[in-house]
Write an enzyme that holds these catalytic residues in place. Structure first.
Site, PDB file in Angstrom:
ATOM      1  CE  LYS A  85     -46.319 -16.284  31.178  1.00 30.87           C
ATOM      2  NZ  LYS A  85     -45.343 -15.231  30.929  1.00 30.87           N
TER       3      LYS A  85
HETATM    4  O1  G3P Z   1     -42.343 -14.612  32.211  1.00 35.13           O
HETATM    5  C1  G3P Z   1     -42.411 -13.912  33.400  1.00 35.13           C
HETATM    6  C2  G3P Z   1     -41.154 -13.900  34.230  1.00 35.13           C
HETATM    7  O2  G3P Z   1     -40.110 -14.377  33.471  1.00 35.13           O
HETATM    8  C3  G3P Z   1     -40.886 -12.621  34.946  1.00 35.13           C
HETATM    9  O3  G3P Z   1     -39.550 -12.436  35.302  1.00 35.13           O
HETATM   10  O4  G3P Z   1     -37.700 -11.035  36.124  1.00 35.13           O
HETATM   11  O5  G3P Z   1     -40.059 -10.173  36.267  1.00 35.13           O
HETATM   12  O6  G3P Z   1     -39.275 -12.002  37.755  1.00 35.13           O
HETATM   13  P1  G3P Z   1     -39.129 -11.360  36.421  1.00 35.13           P
END
Ligand code: G3P
Length: 223
Positions: A85
Site C-alpha cells: 500500500k
Molecule cells: O483503509 C484506510 C481507510 O479505510 C481509512 O478510513 O475511517 O480512517 O477514514 P478512515
C-alpha cells in the site's frame, strides 16, 4: 463487489473470516497503532495473513521512493503474496511504477479525486483506494466522485481495481456497489451492521416460537 475488512484487530478478522463472505484485509499504520502501539508489525501482519489467506494490503511509511521500495522488499520477504500500500504522492507513483515493473501488486491509497486515481492507474497500480468517509467529512459528495471514477474506468477499460475505503456506514457500502467499485474495504463494526435487520431477528424469533409451540402441543397430545 468483493468485501474486505479494514482493520488490524485479530479477533475481528478471525470472526469476519469465519463467516465466509470476506476475501481480504486492508491495514494502515493508524489501524495497527489503534490495536496495540507495542505490536510487532511483522508478527501481526503474518498472523492476519494466516487467518485470511486472501488479499492483504500492507502500507509503507516512507515518503520517498527509495524508502518505499526498501520497505516493499522487506514486506515481500515476510510473505510474497503481499500487496504493498503506497500513498498517493509523487514519490509513491514512482515507487508504484517500479513495483509494477517487478510484478509486485500495489494499492495506491489516500486517493480523493479522479485525477489522482488516473495517475495511480497509469503508474501501474493494481488497486486504487478511494476514501469515501473523509471526502464526506469535508462535504464533498463521495458517491459522486466514486461514480465518476468507475465510469472513467469503464470507458477506458482500465485494469486496476477500485477499492472503496474510508467506509463509515452501510450506506457507503451500497453507494460503492452502485457506483461499480470492485471492492469495498469495510470496518468490522460496519460489516456487522450490514448483516443486521430487525425483521430478520423478529422473523427468526417468530419461527422459533411457533416451532416450540408446536412441540409443546405434540407433547400434550401424546400425554
Ligand atoms: O483503509 C484506510 C481507510 O479505510 C481509512 O478510513 O475511517 O480512517 O477514514 P478512515
Amino acid at each position: 463487489m468483493e468485501l474486505y475488512v479494514d482493520t488490524a484487530n485479530i479477533g475481528h478478522i478471525r470472526h469476519a473470516a469465519s463467516l465466509g463472505f470476506i476475501s481480504g484485509v486492508t491495514t494502515n499504520p493508524s489501524l495497527l497503532a489503534k490495536e496495540d502501539p507495542s505490536v510487532d508489525v511483522k508478527q501481526r501482519i503474518l498472523e492476519i495473513h494466516e487467518l485470511v489467506g486472501g488479499h492483504l494490503s500492507v502500507e509503507v511509511i516512507s515518503t520517498d521512493t527509495k524508502g518505499m521500495l526498501n520497505e516493499a522488499e522487506e514486506i515481500i520477504s515476510w510473505f510474497p503474496q503481499a500487496t504493498i500500500k503506497i500513498p498517493m504522492i509523487p514519490d509513491g507513483l514512482a515507487a508504484t511504477k517500479e513495483l509494477s515493473r517487478q510484478n509486485i501488486p500495489t494499492n495506491v491509497t489516500l486517493v480523493f479525486s479522479t485525477t489522482q486515481a488516473l495517475a495511480a492507474n497509469n503508474a501501474g497500480a493494481s488497486y486504487v483506494s478511494f476514501f469515501m468517509g473523509r471526502l464526506d467529512d469535508i462535504a464533498s459528495g463521495s458517491a459522486q466522485v466514486l461514480e465518476e471514477a468507475c465510469e472513467i474506468w469503464d470507458i477506458h477499460g482500465f485494469e486496476s481495481l477500485i477499492i472503496a475505503a474510508s467506509i463509515r456506514h452501510p450506506a457507503h457500502v451500497v453507494d460503492s456497489a452502485l457506483a461499480g467499485a470492485d471492492i469495498a474495504t469495510v470496518p468490522y463494526k460496519v460489516l456487522m451492521q450490514c448483516l443486521k435487520h430487525p425483521l430478520t431477528d423478529a422473523g427468526l424469533q417468530a419461527f422459533l416460537d411457533d416451532y416450540n409451540k408446536m412441540q409443546a402441543e405434540k407433547k400434550k397430545l401424546n400425554g
